[in-house]
Design a protein around this motif. Structure first.
Motif: not given
Length: 162
Positions: A74-90
């Motif tokens: 999950y973290e990797a998928m979110q990092r690929m969508r948002d390289p700066v914030y990843g899960c933290a952005g969500i």
């Protein structure tokens, strides 16, 4: 070679396939990165690296490994969508929504309180007990705007409450 086994040389887990290596019988990656979904491992490998994933899974008790693998995916998928914030952005976005919704709830509660107060101000004061304008069971309560009144507090006069 056994058929259907992820540890056989012809069927490798997604991790071993991606790394172009033979999948050993006790492969730590095989249970969490099946060959049917190679993108899962590819994203985890791109963000964390195969060595870090393997070390992390090896250090955990077996009953926690599946959750850890799912978290890394999950973290990797979110990092690929948002390289700066990843899960933290969500998480930040959801926290802002919670704050906004709490404010809306607070405003709605305030509006309800104002409406109730206004309705109570426009009601005339109840008549003293002892008026017999309403006949029947004297013990039942009538609830209005969060307050309770005995039915003998109200007197009918031409069909209207006073």
């Amino acid at each position: 070679m056994s058929s259907g086994s992820s540890s056989s040389s012809s069927i490798r887990c997604a991790g071993c396939k991606h790394l172009r290596r033979k999948c050993p019988p006790n492969c730590i990656l095989a249970p969490y990165f099946p060959p049917s979904n190679p993108r899962r491992f590819a994203s985890v490998h791109e963000v964390f690296g195969a060595s870090n994933v393997t070390k992390t899974l090896e250090q955990l008790p077996e009953h926690l490994r599946r959750d850890a693998a799912e978290s890394m995916v999950y973290e990797a998928m979110q990092r690929m969508r948002d390289p700066v914030y990843g899960c933290a952005g969500i998480i930040t976005h959801l926290q802002r929504q919670i704050i906004q919704l709490r404010g809306e709830i607070s405003r709605a509660e305030g509006e309800i309180a104002r409406i109730v107060a206004s309705a109570q101000q426009h009601q005339s004061p109840p008549l003293p007990h002892g008026n017999q304008g309403i006949q029947g069971d004297q013990s039942s309560n009538i609830f209005s705007a969060g307050q309770s009144y005995h039915q003998d507090d109200f007197v009918f006069n031409d069909g209207n409450f006073r």
